[in-house]
Design an enzyme around this catalytic site. Structure first.
Site, mmCIF file in Angstrom:
data_model
loop_
_atom_site.group_PDB
_atom_site.id
_atom_site.type_symbol
_atom_site.label_atom_id
_atom_site.label_comp_id
_atom_site.label_asym_id
_atom_site.label_seq_id
_atom_site.Cartn_x
_atom_site.Cartn_y
_atom_site.Cartn_z
ATOM 1 N N TRP A 515 1.086 -1.531 -0.172
ATOM 2 C CA TRP A 515 0.244 -0.131 -0.392
ATOM 3 C C TRP A 515 0.659 1.578 -0.210
ATOM 4 O O TRP A 515 0.651 1.812 0.510
ATOM 5 C CB TRP A 515 -0.571 -0.300 1.382
ATOM 6 C CG TRP A 515 -2.052 -1.605 1.072
ATOM 7 C CD1 TRP A 515 -3.400 -1.737 0.595
ATOM 8 C CD2 TRP A 515 -1.171 -2.463 1.908
ATOM 9 N NE1 TRP A 515 -3.273 -2.664 1.480
ATOM 10 C CE2 TRP A 515 -2.422 -3.133 2.579
ATOM 11 C CE3 TRP A 515 -0.471 -1.804 3.697
ATOM 12 C CZ2 TRP A 515 -2.579 -4.400 2.783
ATOM 13 C CZ3 TRP A 515 -0.341 -3.609 3.874
ATOM 14 C CH2 TRP A 515 -1.297 -4.649 4.317
ATOM 15 N N HIS A 516 1.969 1.138 -0.873
ATOM 16 C CA HIS A 516 2.354 2.266 -1.086
ATOM 17 C C HIS A 516 3.420 3.251 -2.362
ATOM 18 O O HIS A 516 3.737 3.957 -2.402
ATOM 19 C CB HIS A 516 4.091 1.712 -0.467
ATOM 20 C CG HIS A 516 4.049 1.863 1.210
ATOM 21 N ND1 HIS A 516 5.648 0.953 2.079
ATOM 22 C CD2 HIS A 516 3.140 1.340 2.257
ATOM 23 C CE1 HIS A 516 5.474 0.611 2.884
ATOM 24 N NE2 HIS A 516 4.531 1.125 3.442
#
Ligand SMILES: Cc1cc2nc3c(=O)[nH]c(=O)nc-3n(C[C@H](O)[C@H](O)[C@H](O)COP(=O)(O)OP(=O)(O)OC[C@H]3O[C@@H](n4cnc5c(N)ncnc54)[C@H](O)[C@@H]3O)c2cc1C
Ligand SMILES: *[C@@H]1O[C@H](CO)[C@@H](O)[C@H](O)[C@H]1NC(C)=O
Ligand SMILES: *[C@@H]1O[C@H](CO)[C@@H](O)[C@H](O)[C@H]1NC(C)=O
Ligand SMILES: *[C@@H]1O[C@H](CO)[C@@H](O)[C@H](O)[C@H]1NC(C)=O
Ligand SMILES: *[C@@H]1O[C@H](CO)[C@@H](O)[C@H](O)[C@H]1NC(C)=O
Ligand SMILES: *[C@@H]1O[C@H](CO)[C@@H](O)[C@H](O)[C@H]1NC(C)=O
Ligand SMILES: *[C@@H]1O[C@H](CO)[C@@H](O)[C@H](O)[C@H]1NC(C)=O
Length: 581
Positions: A515-516
């Site tokens: 989720w970066h």
């Protein structure tokens, strides 16, 4: 006379102080009572104009709003609700439960990129800091230099965040094992507890306190000036309103929808310095620019969006760091942990770990931490065949898995600065719907090469004496796990082999997200070095959408720092260095 609300507040404060609460918790309660209002309250107050309208009360938006409100009027518009009092958000143990909630009221809005990887975006005051794994680690000095930031102000802005919401963790057993395994496998030196980005192995900070209670960017609003700061919840901005009379389009305000679907218009003061600032995240900010008419004219025309400025770069060059992991079955159950330890290798790969919990017979309590399949993080099916339905099916079927399947932990690897690039495009003009996003994981051979390196590094860690003591590696158990993997549709372990082609295949088939994701409003393409949107006036973007690579091992520290930093920068510019910020 003390008002009813004041009385309640005092009671809550007393209760919390009895519990031995922290400053952060008291601040949080105060924020909840004094400043958070539903969006519909906007129309019942006299028309006001603001120095700054910030779109998105997330990781960057909250510290930015708090800082600017020290000296100017600020309207902060957040599409989600309040994080306070929601146990799915505040309790570390509930990390995977909140993420699995796909209802419209959920603080996380899931999306699937066209690559097939199940992903999520925050939809709550506090943004990503309300749903993330909490790990806190700063960017490297070279990142700060490349960003062109003022180092001294950066060095003041990180501690501003840390003083309020960052803690040192009690190192969980699985994280201690990774720490020792990394050092034994040669990822040294051990750098102890530090926020700094240094080669070797370290323990980082966390926004969970010792009780597993989450502190978030929303708590940072308590540092603002309440007289100047107005925060509206369930205020979904549909578009930026421009004044197009002059030679250059000029932001004048925004149009937003309240919790009842009613539309409102919020306006900037008619002054040179007033600004709309987008802090809507790496998906939300490019989406809003496009919905407001800044983007590729051909695409906007197809959707009947009125063109304000042709810029083909909006939404281009997005990327997401691929995550791959290996499950290690252990002899005994291990305690749940998200991320506390990281190995920073010299080959552009970071190694972290997470463990789930499988002691209870209750299937909700049996999970794999950040790798839980019900949030889309585990699957034997290649990404293109994954779906939210498959994730739901897994949640149902996992009751049939033997407890051994939850007894153990994951070691994961993330690639730093993926060279594979993708794009974001509007799918329709409804701001509530996700745009279409493509990351093209492993389309660049160097990313695939680094994944292979990462998986092999994990194998080395697993073979250390430290892990041999913990893990089960007899042939029978491995066969059983592999079989179980297929039946349960989860990638507990890869087929063992040291053939490069099949490790590459494993990378592709088991890729998930940490989720970066970032990009879409790149510096030099969409915004200038001060994050002002090119070609228009009075509009900025301050969040992860401006990054060319994700900062540090994990980005939240730097995204929050950036909110504080840009707020302070803007105040200094207007007030001189004497500004209180
Ligand atoms: C599950 C998960 C785990 C993670 N784990 C970690 C970790 O352990 N450590 C770490 O460092 N990082 C972690 N991250 C990454 C980190 O949390 C994010 O990179 C960061 O929070 C993004 O910040 P942002 O300000 O760019 O966006 P956000 O924090 O998402 O803020 C954007 C805000 O804008 C709002 N918004 C969007 N559109 C609109 C609109 N039209 N109108 C009004 N409001 C709008 C959204 O609701 C949201 O609140 C994780 C992320 C996730 C999702
Ligand atoms: C927490 O999440 C679960 C589903 O994952 C959901 O059913 C429940 O309503 C959520 N609780 C709150 C307070 O939102
Ligand atoms: C800022 O902090 C970093 C890391 O802690 C340090 O290396 C650097 O010298 C500092 N810079 C300034 C200008 O203080
Ligand atoms: C795009 O819109 C179409 C039609 O409304 C819909 O079927 C599809 O699921 C949407 N795609 C995404 C990625 O949301
Ligand atoms: C996998 O499990 C099933 C059901 O328990 C069993 O019938 C099958 O023989 C097993 N296969 C292997 C390869 O162990
Ligand atoms: C790995 O490959 C080497 C050479 O290709 C081979 O000698 C060795 O037996 C292999 N090891 C395993 C565990 O398959
Ligand atoms: C700005 O705000 C700070 C903090 O509230 C205050 O100390 C300072 O005097 C203000 N500056 C101006 C010029 O108003």
């Amino acid at each position: 006379m003390v008002s009813k609300e004041g009385e309640l507040l005092v009671k809550i404060l007393m209760f919390l102080s009895i519990l031995g609460s922290t400053q952060g918790r008291r601040d949080a309660v105060e924020v909840r009572h004094r400043r958070l209002r539903e969006a519909s309250s906007f129309s019942s107050t006299p028309a006001a104009e603001y120095d700054y309208i910030i779109v998105g009360g997330g990781t960057a938006g909250c510290p930015l709003a708090a800082t600017l409100s020290q000296n100017y009027s600020v309207l902060l518009l957040e599409r989600g609700g309040s994080p306070y009092g929601n146990g799915n958000i505040t309790r570390m143990q509930n990390f995977h439960i909140g993420l699995a909630d796909t209802s419209p009221a959920s603080p996380s809005q899931s999306f699937i990129s066209t690559d097939g990887v199940i992903n999520t975006r925050a939809r709550v005051l506090g943004g990503g800091t309300c749903i993330n794994a909490g790990f806190y680690s700063r960017a490297s000095p070279s990142f700060v230099k490349a960003a062109g930031w003022d180092e001294e102000l950066v060095n003041e802005s990180y501690p501003w965040v840390e003083r309020r919401i960052v803690y040192w963790p009690d190192v969980a057993p699985w994280q201690a094992a990774l720490r020792d395994g990394l050092v034994e496998a040669g990822f040294s030196p051990f750098n102890g507890y530090t926020y700094d980005h240094i080669y070797g192995t370290k323990i980082g900070g966390t926004i969970f306190d010792k009780d597993g209670f989450r502190h978030t960017a929303a708590d940072l609003l308590a540092a603002g000036n309440p007289e100047n700061l107005r925060v509206l919840l369930h205020a979904t901005v549909q578009k930026i309103v421009f004044d197009t009379k002059g030679r250059r389009p000029k932001a004048a305000g925004v149009r937003f929808k309240d919790e009842n679907g009613k539309l409102h218009r919020a306006l900037l003061k008619n002054a040179r310095h007033s600004e709309v600032i987008l802090s809507s995240g790496a998906i939300g900010s490019p989406q809003l620019l496009l919905l407001s008419g800044i983007g590729h004219k051909k695409h906007l025309k197809k959707l009947d969006v009125r063109l304000v400025l042709h810029n083909p770069h909006v939404g281009k060059g997005m990327s997401d760091n691929p995550l791959n992991s290996i499950f290690m079955p252990t002899r005994k159950p291990v305690r749940q942990s998200l991320i506390q330890t990281v190995g920073i290798t010299k080959k552009g790969v970071f190694i972290e770990a997470s463990s789930g919990f499988g002691q209870s017979s209750d299937s909700i309590r049996c999970h794999h931490g950040i790798m839980s399949a019900e949030i889309g993080q585990l699957s034997t099916i290649p990404p293109k065949q994954r779906s939210l339905e498959a994730a739901k099916r897994y949640a149902r079927d996992k009751q049939n898995l033997p407890r051994e399947a939850f007894q153990g932990g994951f070691i994961l690897e993330k690639i730093d600065g993926p060279l594979s690039r993708g794009r974001l495009r509007l799918n329709d003009t409804d701001v509530d719907n996700n745009p279409s996003v493509t990351f093209n994981y492993f389309s660049h051979p160097y990313d695939l090469k680094r994944c292979v390196y990462g998986i092999r590094s994990i194998e080395e860690i697993v073979r250390t004496k430290r892990f041999a003591r913990l893990t089960v590696d007899d042939a029978y158990t491995m066969r059983m796990l592999l079989n179980m993997s297929v039946q349960a549709n989860v990638n507990l372990i890869p087929k063992h082999t040291n053939d490069t082609a099949s490790v590459e295949q494993f990378c592709r088939d088991s890729v998930t997200t940490i989720w970066h994701y970032h990009g879409g409003c790149h510096v030099g393409k969409v915004v200038d070095g001060e994050y002002r949107v090119l070609g228009v006036s009075r509009l900025r973007v301050v969040d992860g959408s401006t990054f060319d690579r994700s900062p540090g091992t994990n980005p939240q520290a730097t995204v929050m720092m950036m909110g504080r930093y840009m707020g302070a920068k803007i105040l200094r510019k207007r007030l001189g260095r004497a500004a209180g910020a």
